[in-house]
Write a protein that holds these residues in place. Structure first.
Motif, PDB file in Angstrom:
ATOM      1  N   ARG A 188     -10.249   1.862 -13.474  1.00 24.12           N
ATOM      2  CA  ARG A 188     -11.621   2.150 -12.730  1.00 24.12           C
ATOM      3  C   ARG A 188     -12.041   3.505 -12.373  1.00 24.12           C
ATOM      4  O   ARG A 188     -12.972   3.546 -11.538  1.00 24.12           O
ATOM      5  N   TYR A 210      -5.249  -1.981 -18.027  1.00 27.28           N
ATOM      6  CA  TYR A 210      -4.628  -1.081 -18.890  1.00 27.28           C
ATOM      7  C   TYR A 210      -4.554  -1.348 -20.432  1.00 27.28           C
ATOM      8  O   TYR A 210      -5.003  -2.537 -20.764  1.00 27.28           O
ATOM      9  N   ASN A 213       0.851  -1.202  -0.073  1.00 30.53           N
ATOM     10  CA  ASN A 213       0.070  -0.029   0.054  1.00 30.53           C
ATOM     11  C   ASN A 213       0.828   1.316  -0.084  1.00 30.53           C
ATOM     12  O   ASN A 213       1.938   1.312   0.666  1.00 30.53           O
ATOM     13  N   CYS A 249      -4.652  -5.658   3.214  1.00 29.80           N
ATOM     14  CA  CYS A 249      -4.738  -5.719   1.982  1.00 29.80           C
ATOM     15  C   CYS A 249      -3.418  -6.737   1.023  1.00 29.80           C
ATOM     16  O   CYS A 249      -3.661  -6.983   0.124  1.00 29.80           O
ATOM     17  N   GLN A 261       2.050   4.153  -8.558  1.00 27.16           N
ATOM     18  CA  GLN A 261       0.858   3.744  -9.193  1.00 27.16           C
ATOM     19  C   GLN A 261       0.079   2.798  -8.324  1.00 27.16           C
ATOM     20  O   GLN A 261      -1.184   2.484  -8.568  1.00 27.16           O
ATOM     21  N   TYR A 321       5.198  -4.172 -14.803  1.00 24.43           N
ATOM     22  CA  TYR A 321       6.127  -3.643 -13.507  1.00 24.43           C
ATOM     23  C   TYR A 321       6.450  -5.189 -12.846  1.00 24.43           C
ATOM     24  O   TYR A 321       7.709  -5.216 -12.375  1.00 24.43           O
ATOM     25  N   ALA A 335      -8.314   2.808  -1.555  1.00 20.20           N
ATOM     26  CA  ALA A 335      -8.094   3.870  -2.371  1.00 20.20           C
ATOM     27  C   ALA A 335      -9.187   4.953  -2.328  1.00 20.20           C
ATOM     28  O   ALA A 335      -9.564   5.510  -3.404  1.00 20.20           O
ATOM     29  N   ALA A 363       6.377   3.868  -8.295  1.00 14.91           N
ATOM     30  CA  ALA A 363       6.134   5.069  -9.120  1.00 14.91           C
ATOM     31  C   ALA A 363       4.797   5.814  -8.653  1.00 14.91           C
ATOM     32  O   ALA A 363       4.240   6.413  -9.620  1.00 14.91           O
ATOM     33  N   ARG A 377      -1.128   3.750  -5.502  1.00 12.72           N
ATOM     34  CA  ARG A 377      -1.983   4.596  -4.656  1.00 12.72           C
ATOM     35  C   ARG A 377      -3.486   4.640  -5.077  1.00 12.72           C
ATOM     36  O   ARG A 377      -4.359   4.448  -4.077  1.00 12.72           O
ATOM     37  N   PHE A 378      -3.920   4.459  -6.389  1.00  7.04           N
ATOM     38  CA  PHE A 378      -5.201   3.980  -6.944  1.00  7.04           C
ATOM     39  C   PHE A 378      -5.076   2.635  -7.333  1.00  7.04           C
ATOM     40  O   PHE A 378      -6.014   2.432  -8.426  1.00  7.04           O
ATOM     41  N   ARG A 379      -4.443   1.700  -7.125  1.00  2.00           N
ATOM     42  CA  ARG A 379      -4.444   0.558  -7.013  1.00  2.00           C
ATOM     43  C   ARG A 379      -4.323   0.202  -8.844  1.00  2.00           C
ATOM     44  O   ARG A 379      -5.164  -0.431  -9.407  1.00  2.00           O
ATOM     45  N   SER A 380      -3.454   0.823  -9.362  1.00  3.39           N
ATOM     46  CA  SER A 380      -3.288   0.790 -10.963  1.00  3.39           C
ATOM     47  C   SER A 380      -1.897   0.537 -11.034  1.00  3.39           C
ATOM     48  O   SER A 380      -1.368   1.216 -12.390  1.00  3.39           O
ATOM     49  N   ILE A 381      -1.149  -0.531 -10.677  1.00  2.00           N
ATOM     50  CA  ILE A 381       0.008  -0.829 -11.053  1.00  2.00           C
ATOM     51  C   ILE A 381       0.116  -1.480 -12.335  1.00  2.00           C
ATOM     52  O   ILE A 381      -0.807  -2.467 -12.444  1.00  2.00           O
ATOM     53  N   THR A 382       1.036  -1.167 -13.526  1.00  2.49           N
ATOM     54  CA  THR A 382       0.854  -2.059 -14.563  1.00  2.49           C
ATOM     55  C   THR A 382       1.594  -3.475 -14.339  1.00  2.49           C
ATOM     56  O   THR A 382       2.310  -3.764 -13.519  1.00  2.49           O
ATOM     57  N   GLN A 383       1.108  -4.259 -15.227  1.00  4.44           N
ATOM     58  CA  GLN A 383       1.481  -5.727 -15.105  1.00  4.44           C
ATOM     59  C   GLN A 383       2.742  -5.793 -15.474  1.00  4.44           C
ATOM     60  O   GLN A 383       3.736  -6.629 -14.801  1.00  4.44           O
ATOM     61  N   GLN A 430       1.510   0.116 -21.462  1.00  2.00           N
ATOM     62  CA  GLN A 430       1.734   0.158 -20.009  1.00  2.00           C
ATOM     63  C   GLN A 430       3.045   0.603 -19.845  1.00  2.00           C
ATOM     64  O   GLN A 430       3.231   1.210 -18.559  1.00  2.00           O
ATOM     65  N   ASP A 459      10.673   0.729  -7.530  1.00  3.58           N
ATOM     66  CA  ASP A 459       9.734   1.319  -6.862  1.00  3.58           C
ATOM     67  C   ASP A 459       8.405   1.281  -7.893  1.00  3.58           C
ATOM     68  O   ASP A 459       8.523   1.531  -8.957  1.00  3.58           O
TER      69      ASP A 459
END
Lengths: 203, 617
Positions: B361, B44, A17, A99, A68, A78, B2, A66, A70-76, B345, A64
């Motif tokens: 989302r 994405y 988180n 979490c 992403q 990564y 979030a 970056a 914060r809003f649960r949007s990490i790119t795969q 991505q 790290d």
């Protein structure tokens, strides 16, 4: 130019988180700084530290999120070629612990099967505010077959140990896996100087 | 989680995470703009996405169910004087149509020795439970439409004894075990199935951009290993490099010499004979006395143009192909490991590294437009927050009816197959093949086919992932199923024979992004529209579009300058440590001692490191 000055290179990826201290852990380890606020984190993709373990030079590339997470949007992407994952939560924040299963689902989806995962409970300097008991975290880690460690990026407790333990584990695995060498992918920028035209000229 | 609120002020708000939008995001963040990048979807890359097998089944189901009804909230209370609203819609509304799924894999493992039957029965029940019936139903709802064999009704107890349609291929055949549907589900995460099928020209604008911006450090590539063409019902390898030409057994010595002479003169850019300026390339080729064979290769597989493409364009395409050839390998193309969905991505990651804020989302409900200036001042997000911005970049799908009213809908037909062997078996199982099927051969339009092997990390070992794309004439199924039946083994195939079996297939139509967009049609001047994927093999369209949009937003800034190498960054108040210095002078190179995993990391580094594209010719 000489060959690379290391025996191993590992990509280590941090997740967890927002606000649990991921960036602090990296900065403490790579630069000995806390809080890391001073230097710009903008534009920093990953940090590098080369350590020596039993006479072998190990270069750690530590990535790290970056922001992403914060809003649960990490790119795969990564997660793709990580050798190790450091899953971090804050021992003073129950929510960051709750979490963890969600993070594990992402790991399972996108990370390599052989990735080494370590669970880290950070902020043990704030022990009086602890919300997650050590035993609980240890049990959870064991059930998920992860290593577990508690750290303080602020006091530099166990930070060195975290990365060095990981490096040792990765070396051990690398030595085991040495036999199965996949075929190599061509890399961008690795362009061959022998172009088609050159081929034509050689007769 | 979030529940955190978004900041309420940005320079650029971008909605949609397709390729062009993501490149714009990276480019803007890179030069210091405050970027908010949103996508309504939970994944994405929009229509550029790749999915695991299970996620693809969920996607199919979502498409079939249609979009959730929009809550028509009234945001007019958020308006100030002189402002009006433009409402946005759901991007999935009509970009994907005519979805059809055909599953040919048996439900259970076949060829199980009798003694193991009890065990399999237990396994299959477990699998049926664990994989969740939700996705399976969606796939099966479509199966009815085709007389797919081996589709026993799910939901009933799987009965092993009954469901042995492949009993003829008994256990005496030790070489290959048929892959069951249950296995596809179980190994689903090993698939990365792209909605679009494209390749990267080694000297195309996407590769240039990846190198120039250092975004290349986030991904790895495989070479396309061979170019094939389908002709008179047969697959032939197209000789394109010098080595290929000389090794070719299909070409006569005379043909070899002619082809080499032609290719060499082509790349030297000798003045085109003006007599051909108004003639098609096919006529030009005809007049070069190349013979029918070579003309076919040059027109369909190398230039990849049609009979009536003008000579100049044909020659340009041929040159582009030849220039890309040999940069990274024996074909002009690269394919990203883990699929094309990685590319957008990677640009998003670059944007985030430079401060871009990412939120999936999460959508934009409407734009707030200053009536007098005709400029978008702010957006209202799906939670009703007013977020001000100087520029708004949006995937055209969100403009909904606005675009489809004014432009004729042109569609692409797509088919995606999971097969059990390669269309052209060779010494190596790990071939990545680009196959051209000229118009009129089977289908009315030219079909591009890409066959991916498991080392591209897009399909499970023992399978191949086949992508077919063409301009629509009818539905995707009408356009492509005949070709599939001819090139592959399906229950509909007439004659049996050593062709690959299709285990699972998906047909659908996708809106063609090359259709001129809605730019300027009543939209505020600071709203920039990105189109979705189009049918060409390359990425030129989206990269050009992204660069144009960037230049409109920031005319004086550089487009995607190289991101600093992390090893060269010196942090505030810190003198460079000896190790940092060492690092910066190091030259990236391959570690001999390292194992498979390490190698990947090593290459990762190499790609981001001291590479200088200029060095390369």
């Amino acid at each position: 130019m000489s060959m690379e000055d290391y025996d191993y290179l590992f990509k280590i990826v941090l997740i967890g988180n927002a606000g649990v201290g991921k960036t602090c852990l990296v900065r403490r380890f790579t630069q000995g700084l806390f809080p890391p606020g001073q230097g710009a984190t903008i534009g920093v993709d990953f940090m590098i530290k080369t350590v020596e373990i039993k006479g072998e030079k190990v270069k750690l590339q530590i990535w790290d999120t970056a922001g992403q997470e914060r809003f649960r949007s990490i790119t795969q992407s990564y997660y793709r070629s990580a050798n190790a994952l450091i899953l971090t939560y804050d021992i003073t924040c129950e929510d960051s612990f709750r979490c963890l299963p969600e993070w594990l689902r992402e790991i399972e989806q996108y990370a390599n099967n052989q990735v080494v995962t370590i669970l880290v409970g950070n902020k043990i300097d704030l022990v009086e505010k602890r919300e997650v008991l050590r035993q609980r975290a240890e049990d959870f880690a064991e059930a998920q077959s992860m290593l577990y460690l508690e750290t303080s990026a602020k006091e530099s407790d166990n930070v060195e140990k975290l990365f060095l333990d990981l490096a040792c584990e990765l070396i051990r695995e690398a030595k085991q896996n040495k036999l199965d060498n996949g075929d190599t992918a061509p890399m961008l920028g690795e362009g061959k100087t022998i172009s088609y035209l050159n081929c034509c000229n050689v007769n | 989680m979030a529940a955190e609120d978004l900041p309420s002020e940005f320079d650029v708000v971008i909605l949609g995470t397709g390729l062009a939008e993501s490149v714009v995001a990276a480019a803007c963040s890179r030069v210091g703009q405050r970027v908010l990048h949103l996508d309504r979807r939970s994944y994405y890359a929009a229509n550029w996405a790749s999915f695991t097998f299970n996620a693809l089944l969920t996607w199919i189901q979502e498409q079939q169910e249609g979009p959730q009804p929009e809550q028509g909230k009234d945001w007019s209370s958020l308006l100030n004087d002189g402002e009006e609203l433009i409402h946005l819609s759901n991007p999935d509304l009509d970009s994907i149509t005519n979805i059809q799924v055909l599953s040919y894999a048996s439900e259970e493992d076949e060829e199980v020795p009798d003694t193991a039957k009890e065990e399999t029965s237990a396994n299959s029940q477990l699998e049926a439970e664990s994989t969740g019936s939700r996705e399976e139903e969606s796939a099966e709802a479509e199966e009815e439409s085709a007389e797919a064999e081996a589709t026993n009704t799910k939901g009933e107890e799987p009965e092993v004894d009954q469901s042995h349609p492949g009993a003829s291929s008994g256990p005496s055949e030790p070489t290959r075990k048929k892959i069951s549907y249950a296995q596809l589900l179980k190994e689903g995460r090993r698939f990365n199935i792209d909605l679009v099928s494209k390749l990267l020209f080694s000297r195309g604008s996407l590769v240039d951009l990846l190198i120039r911006s250092n975004v290349s450090r986030y991904t790895e590539f495989k070479n396309v290993t061979r170019i094939l063409t389908y002709r008179h019902g047969n697959l032939q390898q197209v000789p394109c490099s010098r080595a290929d030409v000389f090794a070719s057994r299909q070409l006569s010595v005379v043909e070899k010499r002619k082809l080499m002479r032609f290719l060499t003169s082509c790349i030297e850019e000798t003045e085109m004979d003006q007599a051909y300026s108004s003639q098609p390339y096919s006529k030009y080729l005809q007049d070069q006395q190349l013979g029918e064979n070579l003309q076919h290769f040059l027109l369909h597989s190398i230039a990849m143009v049609t009979e009536d493409t003008p000579t100049e364009a044909g020659l340009a395409s041929t040159r582009h192909f030849l220039r890309s050839l040999g940069r990274y390998g024996n074909s002009p193309f690269l394919f990203p490991v883990y699929g094309l969905g990685e590319i957008p991505q990677c640009f998003c990651r670059m944007s985030a590294v430079f401060g871009g804020i990412y939120c999936l989302r999460h959508s934009v409900s409407c734009l707030i437009v200053d009536k007098d200036a005709n400029r978008c001042k702010a957006v209202i997000d799906s939670r009703g927050q007013r977020i001000s911005c100087s520029h708004f970049v949006v995937e055209d799908g969100y403009l909904g009816s606005r675009s489809s009213v004014t432009t004729p809908t042109r569609l692409l037909s797509r088919a995606i197959l999971i097969t059990d062997s390669s269309v052209l078996p060779s010494d190596s199982e790990q071939q990545v093949s680009m196959v051209t099927i000229p118009p009129g051969e089977v289908c009315q339009s030219a079909v591009k086919m890409v066959e991916l092997c498991s080392s591209t990390m897009t399909c499970m070992p023992g399978t191949y992932l086949v992508h077919l794309t063409c301009q629509s004439v009818g539905s995707a199924f009408e356009d492509l199923s005949q070709l599939v039946t001819k090139m592959f083994q399906t229950p509909e195939s007439q004659e049996p024979g050593g062709r690959p079996s299709v285990l699972w297939s998906l047909y659908f139509n996708m809106a063609d992004g090359s259709v001129p967009g809605v730019e300027g049609q009543g939209l505020p001047s600071n709203v920039h529209v990105c189109s979705g994927p189009e049918g060409s093999l390359d990425h030129e369209h989206s990269i050009k579009q992204a660069e144009l949009i960037f230049q409109r937003i920031l005319p004086d800034e550089e487009f995607c300058p190289p991101a600093p190498n992390p090893e060269d960054i010196i942090y505030d108040g810190e003198s460079p440590t000896p190790s940092a210095e060492e690092d910066s002078v190091k030259e990236a190179g391959q570690q001999e001692e390292s194992g498979g995993d390490l190698k990947e990391a090593g290459q990762q580094e190499e790609s981001g490191g001291d590479l200088n594209p200029q060095l390369d010719q």
